[in-house]
Design an enzyme around this catalytic site. Structure first.
Site, PDB file in Angstrom:
ATOM      1  N   LYS A 144      11.852  -8.048   1.718  1.00  0.00           N
ATOM      2  CA  LYS A 144      10.976  -8.675   0.723  1.00  0.00           C
ATOM      3  C   LYS A 144       9.767  -7.776   0.515  1.00  0.00           C
ATOM      4  O   LYS A 144       8.847  -7.737   1.333  1.00  0.00           O
ATOM      5  CB  LYS A 144      10.504 -10.054   1.187  1.00  0.00           C
ATOM      6  CG  LYS A 144       9.930 -10.845   0.019  1.00  0.00           C
ATOM      7  CD  LYS A 144       8.844 -11.813   0.409  1.00  0.00           C
ATOM      8  CE  LYS A 144       7.471 -11.225   0.402  1.00  0.00           C
ATOM      9  NZ  LYS A 144       6.986 -10.647  -0.846  1.00  0.00           N
ATOM     10  N   CYS A 193      -3.167   1.501   6.598  1.00  0.00           N
ATOM     11  CA  CYS A 193      -3.423   0.729   7.822  1.00  0.00           C
ATOM     12  C   CYS A 193      -4.116   1.569   8.885  1.00  0.00           C
ATOM     13  O   CYS A 193      -4.937   1.069   9.637  1.00  0.00           O
ATOM     14  CB  CYS A 193      -2.117   0.160   8.349  1.00  0.00           C
ATOM     15  SG  CYS A 193      -0.824   1.390   8.530  1.00  0.00           S
ATOM     16  N   ASN A 213       0.796  -1.232   0.000  1.00  0.00           N
ATOM     17  CA  ASN A 213       0.000   0.000   0.000  1.00  0.00           C
ATOM     18  C   ASN A 213       0.831   1.286   0.000  1.00  0.00           C
ATOM     19  O   ASN A 213       0.451   2.269  -0.612  1.00  0.00           O
ATOM     20  CB  ASN A 213      -0.996  -0.008   1.161  1.00  0.00           C
ATOM     21  CG  ASN A 213      -0.319  -0.077   2.503  1.00  0.00           C
ATOM     22  OD1 ASN A 213       0.649  -0.803   2.669  1.00  0.00           O
ATOM     23  ND2 ASN A 213      -0.795   0.693   3.447  1.00  0.00           N
ATOM     24  N   GLU A 242       4.941  -8.671  -3.778  1.00  0.00           N
ATOM     25  CA  GLU A 242       5.108  -9.086  -5.184  1.00  0.00           C
ATOM     26  C   GLU A 242       4.389  -8.125  -6.132  1.00  0.00           C
ATOM     27  O   GLU A 242       4.663  -8.096  -7.323  1.00  0.00           O
ATOM     28  CB  GLU A 242       4.629 -10.518  -5.398  1.00  0.00           C
ATOM     29  CG  GLU A 242       3.269 -10.893  -4.782  1.00  0.00           C
ATOM     30  CD  GLU A 242       3.373 -11.377  -3.323  1.00  0.00           C
ATOM     31  OE1 GLU A 242       4.020 -10.681  -2.504  1.00  0.00           O
ATOM     32  OE2 GLU A 242       2.808 -12.433  -3.026  1.00  0.00           O
ATOM     33  N   GLY A 249       0.535 -12.191   9.484  1.00  0.00           N
ATOM     34  CA  GLY A 249       1.245 -11.941  10.749  1.00  0.00           C
ATOM     35  C   GLY A 249       1.127 -13.135  11.687  1.00  0.00           C
ATOM     36  O   GLY A 249       2.091 -13.534  12.333  1.00  0.00           O
ATOM     37  N   GLU A 251       7.402   1.244  15.047  1.00  0.00           N
ATOM     38  CA  GLU A 251       8.224   1.847  14.005  1.00  0.00           C
ATOM     39  C   GLU A 251       8.244   3.348  14.266  1.00  0.00           C
ATOM     40  O   GLU A 251       7.407   3.870  14.994  1.00  0.00           O
ATOM     41  CB  GLU A 251       7.641   1.588  12.606  1.00  0.00           C
ATOM     42  CG  GLU A 251       7.396   0.122  12.268  1.00  0.00           C
ATOM     43  CD  GLU A 251       8.635  -0.651  11.867  1.00  0.00           C
ATOM     44  OE1 GLU A 251       9.770  -0.208  12.186  1.00  0.00           O
ATOM     45  OE2 GLU A 251       8.497  -1.719  11.253  1.00  0.00           O
ATOM     46  N   GLU A 276       3.440  -5.149  12.366  1.00  0.00           N
ATOM     47  CA  GLU A 276       2.603  -3.984  12.062  1.00  0.00           C
ATOM     48  C   GLU A 276       1.449  -4.492  11.221  1.00  0.00           C
ATOM     49  O   GLU A 276       1.625  -4.754  10.027  1.00  0.00           O
ATOM     50  CB  GLU A 276       3.413  -2.949  11.264  1.00  0.00           C
ATOM     51  CG  GLU A 276       4.544  -2.322  12.041  1.00  0.00           C
ATOM     52  CD  GLU A 276       4.078  -1.184  12.934  1.00  0.00           C
ATOM     53  OE1 GLU A 276       2.931  -0.734  12.807  1.00  0.00           O
ATOM     54  OE2 GLU A 276       4.880  -0.759  13.782  1.00  0.00           O
ATOM     55  N   GLU A 279     -11.564  -5.075   8.624  1.00  0.00           N
ATOM     56  CA  GLU A 279     -10.749  -4.139   7.849  1.00  0.00           C
ATOM     57  C   GLU A 279     -11.071  -4.350   6.371  1.00  0.00           C
ATOM     58  O   GLU A 279     -10.897  -5.452   5.845  1.00  0.00           O
ATOM     59  CB  GLU A 279      -9.256  -4.400   8.089  1.00  0.00           C
ATOM     60  CG  GLU A 279      -8.390  -3.388   7.368  1.00  0.00           C
ATOM     61  CD  GLU A 279      -6.903  -3.701   7.456  1.00  0.00           C
ATOM     62  OE1 GLU A 279      -6.525  -4.860   7.203  1.00  0.00           O
ATOM     63  OE2 GLU A 279      -6.131  -2.788   7.769  1.00  0.00           O
ATOM     64  N   GLY A 320       1.907  -5.998   7.361  1.00  0.00           N
ATOM     65  CA  GLY A 320       0.941  -6.615   6.458  1.00  0.00           C
ATOM     66  C   GLY A 320      -0.294  -7.045   7.207  1.00  0.00           C
ATOM     67  O   GLY A 320      -0.627  -6.476   8.250  1.00  0.00           O
TER      68      GLY A 320
HETATM   69  P1  NAD Z   1      -0.202  -9.354   3.217  1.00  0.00           P
HETATM   70  O1  NAD Z   1      -0.137  -9.840   4.608  1.00  0.00           O
HETATM   71  O2  NAD Z   1      -0.977 -10.133   2.236  1.00  0.00           O
HETATM   72  O3  NAD Z   1       1.266  -9.237   2.620  1.00  0.00           O
HETATM   73  C1  NAD Z   1       2.287  -8.503   3.277  1.00  0.00           C
HETATM   74  C2  NAD Z   1       3.621  -9.106   2.897  1.00  0.00           C
HETATM   75  O4  NAD Z   1       3.686 -10.420   3.445  1.00  0.00           O
HETATM   76  C3  NAD Z   1       3.848  -9.261   1.402  1.00  0.00           C
HETATM   77  O5  NAD Z   1       5.206  -9.012   1.119  1.00  0.00           O
HETATM   78  C4  NAD Z   1       3.505 -10.719   1.159  1.00  0.00           C
HETATM   79  O6  NAD Z   1       4.200 -11.226   0.037  1.00  0.00           O
HETATM   80  C5  NAD Z   1       4.005 -11.355   2.437  1.00  0.00           C
HETATM   81  N1  NAD Z   1       3.322 -12.592   2.814  1.00  0.00           N
HETATM   82  C6  NAD Z   1       2.105 -13.046   2.428  1.00  0.00           C
HETATM   83  N2  NAD Z   1       1.841 -14.227   3.014  1.00  0.00           N
HETATM   84  C7  NAD Z   1       2.914 -14.521   3.806  1.00  0.00           C
HETATM   85  C8  NAD Z   1       3.230 -15.593   4.688  1.00  0.00           C
HETATM   86  N3  NAD Z   1       2.405 -16.613   4.863  1.00  0.00           N
HETATM   87  N4  NAD Z   1       4.395 -15.554   5.346  1.00  0.00           N
HETATM   88  C9  NAD Z   1       5.242 -14.518   5.191  1.00  0.00           C
HETATM   89  N5  NAD Z   1       5.010 -13.479   4.358  1.00  0.00           N
HETATM   90  C10 NAD Z   1       3.845 -13.480   3.681  1.00  0.00           C
HETATM   91  O7  NAD Z   1      -0.687  -7.836   3.312  1.00  0.00           O
HETATM   92  P2  NAD Z   1      -0.940  -6.836   2.095  1.00  0.00           P
HETATM   93  O8  NAD Z   1      -2.226  -7.231   1.463  1.00  0.00           O
HETATM   94  O9  NAD Z   1       0.277  -6.703   1.257  1.00  0.00           O
HETATM   95  O10 NAD Z   1      -1.099  -5.439   2.866  1.00  0.00           O
HETATM   96  C11 NAD Z   1      -2.291  -5.039   3.419  1.00  0.00           C
HETATM   97  C12 NAD Z   1      -2.306  -5.272   4.910  1.00  0.00           C
HETATM   98  O11 NAD Z   1      -1.173  -4.653   5.506  1.00  0.00           O
HETATM   99  C13 NAD Z   1      -3.505  -4.652   5.593  1.00  0.00           C
HETATM  100  O12 NAD Z   1      -4.016  -5.522   6.559  1.00  0.00           O
HETATM  101  C14 NAD Z   1      -2.911  -3.407   6.260  1.00  0.00           C
HETATM  102  O13 NAD Z   1      -3.639  -2.933   7.349  1.00  0.00           O
HETATM  103  C15 NAD Z   1      -1.576  -3.902   6.640  1.00  0.00           C
HETATM  104  N6  NAD Z   1      -0.644  -2.770   6.860  1.00  0.00           N
HETATM  105  C16 NAD Z   1      -0.279  -2.473   8.138  1.00  0.00           C
HETATM  106  C17 NAD Z   1       0.550  -1.383   8.387  1.00  0.00           C
HETATM  107  C18 NAD Z   1       0.945  -1.004   9.785  1.00  0.00           C
HETATM  108  O14 NAD Z   1       1.838  -0.183   9.942  1.00  0.00           O
HETATM  109  N7  NAD Z   1       0.357  -1.544  10.821  1.00  0.00           N
HETATM  110  C19 NAD Z   1       1.012  -0.621   7.317  1.00  0.00           C
HETATM  111  C20 NAD Z   1       0.621  -0.956   6.040  1.00  0.00           C
HETATM  112  C21 NAD Z   1      -0.215  -2.043   5.811  1.00  0.00           C
END
Ligand code: NAD
Length: 477
Positions: free
Chosen positions: A173, A282, A150, A176, A231, A458, A248, A381, A226
């Site tokens: 990382k 987020c 994002n 993608e 997480g 952070e 996060e 969310e 993410g």
């Molecule tokens: P996501 O969890 O799908 O992906 C985040 C990252 O994790 C990507 O690089 C992805 O390739 C990797 N990933 C996916 N599955 C994984 C696994 N099983 N093990 C390890 N890595 C894996 O999230 P997204 O769709 O890219 O981002 C959106 C989410 O991120 C939302 O929930 C948003 O709230 C959150 N976010 C949080 C913050 C914060 O500071 N708290 C900031 C930005 C986004």
């Protein structure tokens, strides 16, 4: 042939060892724009080895010298900000006009942590006669940084700059869906003088590279930004290794508007809170809690502010498309869920009718009014420009509703009553609270989650502490 994006390891571009790529689409037009490496776990091993090899020299540099190099990286970011911003805007769909601010913020992270790299001092601990005891802070070693799509450069910088300042090396990382800007940042950093191997970028699928990174025995800490889902998966693997994490995660942040607020400022501020980055944020203020006496009048102001937004692929738009097709489709399912809950949008609730917006993944900003907090759209969310307006009667009820969420990331308070502002801020379960504005936030102010929004912080000096560990040294005299 489409351009190909590769990992950046030990100061050079590295194609995926299995020769596999995935297609990256332009969110403004839904057309293919790039082929992105699907790195194999062996490629990750290469990156982790590079970071391990670079570690002794980097951690043993004087902190002031590490800081100077980070400030040089900031200078390179500023000098190349136009090109860097263009990559991020293309990949995410963010309006071009947003990029100068984001690039400035990116540079600020390297300036700030470059500046405070040398203030990380231990302390003398007075344990009485016969001993000299003190603490020092040591880096963890190789840090794995896993990032979302994002706000790719922003999320990356707030983990990478303090991790490097504290003397760690790293493998990052990116998502993608948005890897190009981080690869370019790593390349620029090496060009600016960061030693090769200190900052590596592995491009690939989360489901393959993510778990492999968490399992890699040479990785000593993970910083993950993410979803709650990923997480949790990371946390389960990390528990086996007793691996420290910064998590996060998601949010469903409450933005509370009291009747005594300047409603003419609160309305556009609350619209920006849920439409900035098309709601892919987020901390987005997606639950707007409004005191019942002004609810209906405030909803009218919100709708007027939404109508004034320019959405589109243009440079000067305030909201662009949704970055991924999967997210675009997910948001639309919430329109059905809201309908099934008996809610009618005050505005939006459907795809745009404007032909300009029909090629790409655009979503009409949507406001549901008179929502109760137990509705699914108020609890989950959505990660898109969808707002629930929830009425409340008094301060106590506002706090109760705001905290009635599995998340606890951000919150906003709009009020002219200074006593109330501090009372409410103290009671909210949220890691970041902004008053009489919503989108504010600084490199210097820590940011992170309560409850399921994660742990660790952070930004600010807190982050430097999270990327180092305290060691006590006790000397018998
Ligand atoms: P996501 O969890 O799908 O992906 C985040 C990252 O994790 C990507 O690089 C992805 O390739 C990797 N990933 C996916 N599955 C994984 C696994 N099983 N093990 C390890 N890595 C894996 O999230 P997204 O769709 O890219 O981002 C959106 C989410 O991120 C939302 O929930 C948003 O709230 C959150 N976010 C949080 C913050 C914060 O500071 N708290 C900031 C930005 C986004």
């Amino acid at each position: 042939m489409l351009p190909r994006l590769h990992s950046f390891i030990d100061g050079r571009f590295v194609p995926p060892s299995g020769g596999r790529y995935s297609d990256k689409y332009d969110p403004r037009t839904a057309t293919k724009m790039q082929e992105v490496a699907r790195s194999a776990p062996e490629d990750l091993d290469l990156a982790v080895s590079a970071a391990s090899n670079a570690l002794p020299a980097w951690r043993n540099l004087r902190p002031s010298e590490r800081g100077r190099i980070l400030v040089d990286v900031a200078r390179a970011v500023r000098a190349n900000g136009g090109a860097l911003g263009e990559i991020e805007s293309l990949e995410t769909g963010k309006p071009g006009q947003e990029m100068p601010v984001l690039i400035d913020l990116l540079a600020q992270f390297f300036e700030y942590y470059g500046g405070i790299a040398s203030i990380d001092e231990g302390e003398i601990v007075n344990v009485g006669p016969g001993y000299h005891a003190y603490t020092r802070r040591d880096p963890f070693g190789v840090i794995g940084v896993i990032l979302p799509w994002n706000a790719p450069l922003h999320q990356a910088a707030r983990a990478i700059a303090p991790a490097l300042a504290a003397g760690n090396t790293l493998v990052a990382k990116p998502s993608e869906h948005t890897s190009g800007s981080l690869v370019e940042l790593a390349r620029l950093a090496v060009e600016a003088g960061l030693p090769q191997g200190v900052f590596n970028v592995i491009v690939g699928q989360g489901s393959v590279i993510g778990p492999a990174m968490v399992k890699n025995p040479a990785v000593m800490k993970i910083s993950f930004t993410g979803s709650l889902r990923a997480g949790r998966e990371i946390g389960q693997i990390a528990a086996e290794r007793v691996l420290p994490l910064t998590l996060e995660l998601g949010g469903k942040s409450a933005n509370i508007v009291f009747a005594d607020a300047d409603l003419d400022a609160a309305a556009p501020g609350s619209v920006r809170a849920f439409t900035w980055n098309s709601g892919q944020w987020c901390c987005a203020g997606t639950r707007c809690l409004v005191q019942r006496s002004v609810h209906d009048a405030f909803v009218e102001k919100l709708v007027a502010s939404v109508k004034a937004l320019k959405i589109g692929p243009e440079h000067d738009a305030v909201a662009g498309p949704i970055t991924t097709k999967a997210q675009y489709e997910k948001i639309q399912t919430y329109f059905d869920i809201a309908r099934q809950s008996g809610l009618t949008p005050a505005i939006g609730g459907h795809l745009p009718t404007d032909p300009r917006l029909q090629k790409g993944w655009f979503i009409e900003p949507t406001v549901y009014a008179g929502v109760t907090n137990d509705t699914l759209i108020a609890q989950e969310e959505i990660f898109g420009p969808v707002l629930c307006v929830i009425p409340f009667d008094d301060e106590a009820e506002a706090i109760r509703i705001a905290n009635d969420s599995e998340y606890g990331l951000g919150a906003g308070i709009w009020s002219r009553d200074i006593g109330r502002v501090h009372r409410v801020a103290a009671q909210l379960d949220a890691g970041r609270i902004v008053v009489n504005e919503y989108n504010g936030g600084f490199v210097q102010t820590p940011c992170g989650g309560f409850k399921n929004s994660g742990y660790g912080r952070e930004q600010g000096r807190d982050a430097l502490a999270h990327y180092s560990q305290t060691k006590s040294v006790i000397v018998k005299l």
